[in-house]
Motif scaffolding. Structure first.
Motif, PDB file in Angstrom:
ATOM      1  N   VAL A  30     -34.107  85.320 -41.767  1.00 60.32           N
ATOM      2  CA  VAL A  30     -32.862  85.761 -42.396  1.00 60.32           C
ATOM      3  C   VAL A  30     -32.577  87.227 -42.115  1.00 60.32           C
ATOM      4  O   VAL A  30     -31.422  87.619 -41.919  1.00 60.32           O
ATOM      5  N   ASP A  31     -33.619  88.056 -42.067  1.00 60.87           N
ATOM      6  CA  ASP A  31     -33.380  89.472 -41.833  1.00 60.87           C
ATOM      7  C   ASP A  31     -32.724  89.709 -40.478  1.00 60.87           C
ATOM      8  O   ASP A  31     -31.774  90.491 -40.352  1.00 60.87           O
ATOM      9  N   ARG A  32     -33.192  89.005 -39.448  1.00 61.33           N
ATOM     10  CA  ARG A  32     -32.600  89.169 -38.121  1.00 61.33           C
ATOM     11  C   ARG A  32     -31.211  88.544 -38.049  1.00 61.33           C
ATOM     12  O   ARG A  32     -30.324  89.052 -37.361  1.00 61.33           O
ATOM     13  N   ALA A  33     -31.021  87.423 -38.762  1.00 63.12           N
ATOM     14  CA  ALA A  33     -29.709  86.791 -38.785  1.00 63.12           C
ATOM     15  C   ALA A  33     -28.678  87.690 -39.464  1.00 63.12           C
ATOM     16  O   ALA A  33     -27.541  87.837 -38.984  1.00 63.12           O
ATOM     17  N   LEU A  34     -29.070  88.314 -40.568  1.00 64.50           N
ATOM     18  CA  LEU A  34     -28.159  89.218 -41.268  1.00 64.50           C
ATOM     19  C   LEU A  34     -27.856  90.446 -40.422  1.00 64.50           C
ATOM     20  O   LEU A  34     -26.717  90.925 -40.399  1.00 64.50           O
ATOM     21  N   LEU A  35     -28.867  90.955 -39.725  1.00 66.97           N
ATOM     22  CA  LEU A  35     -28.654  92.120 -38.860  1.00 66.97           C
ATOM     23  C   LEU A  35     -27.685  91.779 -37.727  1.00 66.97           C
ATOM     24  O   LEU A  35     -26.790  92.569 -37.412  1.00 66.97           O
ATOM     25  N   SER A  36     -27.858  90.598 -37.136  1.00 66.67           N
ATOM     26  CA  SER A  36     -26.950  90.180 -36.069  1.00 66.67           C
ATOM     27  C   SER A  36     -25.523  90.037 -36.585  1.00 66.67           C
ATOM     28  O   SER A  36     -24.572  90.506 -35.947  1.00 66.67           O
ATOM     29  N   ILE A  75     -28.104  83.800 -46.829  1.00 65.48           N
ATOM     30  CA  ILE A  75     -27.223  84.248 -45.759  1.00 65.48           C
ATOM     31  C   ILE A  75     -25.813  84.536 -46.261  1.00 65.48           C
ATOM     32  O   ILE A  75     -25.123  85.413 -45.741  1.00 65.48           O
ATOM     33  N   THR A  76     -25.383  83.817 -47.303  1.00 70.10           N
ATOM     34  CA  THR A  76     -24.024  84.034 -47.821  1.00 70.10           C
ATOM     35  C   THR A  76     -23.954  85.135 -48.875  1.00 70.10           C
ATOM     36  O   THR A  76     -22.861  85.631 -49.158  1.00 70.10           O
ATOM     37  N   PRO A 115     -24.667  88.352 -48.850  1.00 75.14           N
ATOM     38  CA  PRO A 115     -24.045  89.622 -48.469  1.00 75.14           C
ATOM     39  C   PRO A 115     -22.527  89.604 -48.453  1.00 75.14           C
ATOM     40  O   PRO A 115     -21.909  90.662 -48.513  1.00 75.14           O
ATOM     41  N   VAL A 116     -21.902  88.436 -48.355  1.00 75.81           N
ATOM     42  CA  VAL A 116     -20.447  88.386 -48.410  1.00 75.81           C
ATOM     43  C   VAL A 116     -19.948  87.954 -49.786  1.00 75.81           C
ATOM     44  O   VAL A 116     -18.870  88.354 -50.217  1.00 75.81           O
ATOM     45  N   VAL A 117     -20.754  87.164 -50.503  1.00 79.50           N
ATOM     46  CA  VAL A 117     -20.335  86.709 -51.830  1.00 79.50           C
ATOM     47  C   VAL A 117     -20.354  87.857 -52.840  1.00 79.50           C
ATOM     48  O   VAL A 117     -19.417  88.032 -53.624  1.00 79.50           O
ATOM     49  N   VAL A 118     -21.416  88.654 -52.812  1.00 82.44           N
ATOM     50  CA  VAL A 118     -21.539  89.746 -53.789  1.00 82.44           C
ATOM     51  C   VAL A 118     -20.397  90.755 -53.668  1.00 82.44           C
ATOM     52  O   VAL A 118     -19.756  91.101 -54.672  1.00 82.44           O
ATOM     53  N   PRO A 119     -20.074  91.261 -52.452  1.00 81.35           N
ATOM     54  CA  PRO A 119     -18.928  92.180 -52.359  1.00 81.35           C
ATOM     55  C   PRO A 119     -17.611  91.546 -52.780  1.00 81.35           C
ATOM     56  O   PRO A 119     -16.759  92.215 -53.375  1.00 81.35           O
TER      57      PRO A 119
END
Length: 270
Positions: A60-66, A244-245, A247-251
């Motif tokens: 997940v860390d690499r997926a989020l970074l990408s 994975i979701t 980072p977009v749900v919280v904002p």
């Protein structure tokens, strides 16, 4: 009073529709791996380790970074290009400007599925398949019509009197744009950036077609690869989806009012 109550009911209904799927994902992720949980039920023995296992398994860390790299490459480029083009089409008319605007409108309504095959061939001929640049450039291209129409609408509706006064004082086109029209465009730019960030983060079609490596895709593309591998393990899949979701749900939750205003404005543009 009736209208107020109806508005409250609509908001409550929308909140339930939005929160309920996330709640079901969360509760399902806490069940034992390999099981099929029966809906909204709290497990007797919550498996919090599912999140750690999904984090390691899905990288997940690499997926989020990408996904973050793609967003940071696409959104600023679209904002800069669309602001310049929108201002030129709204305030600096030239022969054929309406035709140019019409082309952007066509690009706005053109289905992505209609261009994916020629786009794949173009990216392949450029030698950019399975690269970050091969994903970023097409995303900039497909988001640019939205940005141009959005910013052109804003600049066209702006008050013309301050710009006329600046020209009388000897300001040139660049000075008028920078000091008169650009500062009030902050809300339009922030709303556009928010919508573009969400759309780019969640973009799936181009990520699957143009990039083979899941860790070079958008976050949604990486989730698609994870789903293909763990589609039969529902709790683990739900845990990965939440990670994975998030980072977009919280904002979006924190900026829900601005996001709602942006959607209303976008609907009026369309």
């Amino acid at each position: 009073m009736v209208a107020v109550r109806a508005g409250v009911l609509v908001r409550v209904g929308l909140a339930v529709v939005t929160v309920l799927p996330l709640a079901e994902l969360f509760l399902t992720a806490l069940h034992p791996p390999g099981t099929y949980p029966p809906g909204l039920t709290w497990p007797d023995d919550p498996h919090w380790s599912n999140f750690a296992l999904a984090f390691r398994t899905a990288l997940v860390d690499r997926a989020l970074l990408s996904g973050l790299v793609v967003v940071l490459a696409v959104v600023p480029a679209v904002l800069v290009l669309s602001t310049a083009a929108g201002y030129g089409l709204a305030r600096l008319p030239f022969p054929g400007s309406r035709a140019v605007l019409g082309l952007f409108v066509v690009g706005l309504v053109l289905p992505r599925e209609a261009i994916v095959v020629p786009l794949y061939q173009l990216v392949r001929d450029l030698g950019l398949l399975d690269t970050t640049a091969g994903l970023v450039l097409p995303l900039i291209a497909v988001h640019l019509p939205f940005g141009v129409v959005w910013m052109r609408t804003h600049f066209a509706s702006a008050d013309a009197e301050p710009a006329e006064c600046a020209r009388v004082d000897g300001a040139g086109p660049w000075a008028v744009f920078r000091h008169v029209h650009l500062p009030p465009a902050g809300d339009a730019l922030r709303s556009s950036a928010l919508l573009l960030s969400v759309w780019t983060w969640n973009h799936l079609l181009f990520a699957l077609v143009l990039v083979d490596d899941p860790l070079r895709r958008t976050a949604a593309g990486a989730l698609g690869a994870f789903q293909g591998r763990w589609g039969t393990d529902v709790p683990l899949l739900c845990a990965g989806a939440l990670l994975i979701t998030a980072p977009v749900v919280v904002p979006l939750v924190l900026l829900r009012r601005r996001f709602a205003d942006a959607l209303v404005a976008w609907a009026s543009v369309r």
